[in-house]
Design an enzyme around this catalytic site. Structure first.
Site: not given
Ligand code: NAD
Ligand code: GLY
Length: 374
Positions: A121, A143, A185, A227, A237, A242, A246, A249, A253, A266
């Site tokens: 938890r 998130k 972003e 942010k 949100e 917040r 989006n 998005h 999405h 993404h």
């Molecule tokens: P990702 O985590 O898939 O990383 C992208 C690629 O880069 C991967 O292939 C990884 O292996 C590679 N990589 C990572 N760091 C590296 C480095 N330093 N050197 C070489 N390769 C590296 O993708 P992302 O774009 O970081 O994140 C996308 C995800 O984030 C999506 O799932 C999206 O929904 C999520 N997201 C979440 C929030 C949130 O608020 N939680 C906000 C925006 C996006």
């Molecule tokens: N990426 C959207 C949020 O964090 O609210």
């Protein structure tokens, strides 16, 4: 390193940004956590070296830390991968004093964050983002979650980290396409919240693409400040504030889910989504074409798509991306309430507003206007 506070009463935490001293991470976590039993590092398989130096930076004995590797890529944000991690936690006898460390991009941050939120938890966790996208967005704000085949991020929890550790040297190995994906972003922050920052992005686009260190640091700091301000005011949100994050998005999405996860990165999907949202705002008469053109030019300058592509793997997915299918997928979006879609739409650069009364025909037109444009 520079530090920005995310102020959330007892859940407040710092974001550290820059190039750290060797002892920096150990000092940072020890000043916040005094009773850790062990650390479990969840790492993207592409950044094992960064995880090893992070572990060194934690300043722990080998017996106090375990590492679990996760295959790189969006498909890992799945129920199956989550189940595997829960089983690993059981094998490692993780307890309430265990601290999770997420080393990777947004995929690892969301997955490891949800692991931390759900195990016993709730465990404390550290975010060590290694992609630009994770540095400017996903590692901040709590998130966490995973995807279902039907929809993105629908299973999850708000769970704040104990700190965010942004070592800008991680940018040295990040592939170009991933770097550009993060810039989507970044552009988003300018359009939704900060016209001055948008102007700065336009003026410094070349240096940004060259990843010049001082420019990169300013960029990450400004995005994290924006942010943090938003999350501080509307952590869960609920007030609508917040929700501005989006922007693009709802469309994005749907693109990611329908084209099957990983076809569009993404940020690429969000870039197309912002273009669709911009066109919708224009059709509704609440945005002007010069602002939309500026947004489009900046996205293109950063090498991002502004339409659904006719080439390569993305083309193979284009059959799934009909306006009707997109509308269906968008209705599964978390922002939908009482079956009605809500859009975050720009009114001028630096300002957006929520719209819930948009006719389906206008949404279809906005999608069609961005189809197969490249
Ligand atoms: P990702 O985590 O898939 O990383 C992208 C690629 O880069 C991967 O292939 C990884 O292996 C590679 N990589 C990572 N760091 C590296 C480095 N330093 N050197 C070489 N390769 C590296 O993708 P992302 O774009 O970081 O994140 C996308 C995800 O984030 C999506 O799932 C999206 O929904 C999520 N997201 C979440 C929030 C949130 O608020 N939680 C906000 C925006 C996006
Ligand atoms: N990426 C959207 C949020 O964090 O609210």
């Amino acid at each position: 390193m520079q530090s920005i506070e995310v102020s959330l009463d007892q859940r407040s935490y710092p974001i550290f940004i820059g190039v750290p001293e060797a002892t920096g991470l150990a000092l940072a976590w020890r000043s916040r956590i005094s009773d850790a039993s062990k650390f479990i590092v969840i790492v993207d398989s592409q950044v094992i070296d960064i995880a090893r130096s992070t572990i060194q930076g934690l300043g722990l004995q080998t017996s106090e830390v375990a590492m679990i590797e996760v295959p790189s890529g969006e498909p890992s944000k799945s129920v199956e991968q989550m189940h595997r991690l829960w089983s690993c936690m059981a094998s490692l006898r993780a307890d309430r004093k265990t601290v999770i460390v997420a080393v990777g991009g947004g995929v690892i941050g969301d997955l490891a964050g949800f692991l931390a939120a759900t195990w016993n938890r709730g465990l404390r966790f550290l975010q060590v983002p290694t992609t630009l996208l994770a540095m400017v967005d996903s590692s901040v704000g709590g998130k966490t979650g995973i995807n279902l085949p039907e929809a993105k991020n629908v299973v999850g929890a708000f769970w704040q980290p104990s700190l965010v550790w942004i070592d800008l040297r991680s940018m040295n190995s990040l592939p170009d396409r991933e770097y550009r994906s993060g810039l989507a972003e970044v552009v988003k922050y300018g359009v939704i919240l900060d016209q001055e920052f948008f102007d700065w992005l336009e003026s410094n686009a070349d240096a940004i693409l060259r990843r010049e260190s001082s420019i990169l640091e300013h960029l990450v700091v400004r995005c994290c400040e924006l942010k943090a301000q938003v999350v501080t005011q509307d952590e869960h949100e609920t007030t609508g504030l917040r929700a501005v994050l989006n922007y693009g998005h709802t469309f994005g999405h749907a693109i990611e889910a329908l084209a099957s996860y990983g076809t569009y990165l993404h940020g690429e999907a969000i870039s197309i989504g912002m273009t669709m949202a911009g066109r919708l705002a224009l059709a509704l008469g609440q945005w002007d074409s010069e602002s939309l053109n500026r947004q489009t030019r900046l996205l293109e300058r950063f090498g991002l798509p502004v339409g659904l592509s006719l080439s390569g793997q993305a083309h193979a997915a284009s059959d799934s991306l009909t306006p009707t299918r997109m509308l269906d997928a968008m209705r599964l979006d978390k922002k939908t309430s009482h079956g009605k879609l809500n859009f975050i739409l720009p009114t001028k650069i630096g300002h957006v507003a929520s719209r819930g009364d948009v006719e389906a025909a206008l949404i279809v037109e906005a999608i069609e206007a961005c189809q197969f444009s490249r």
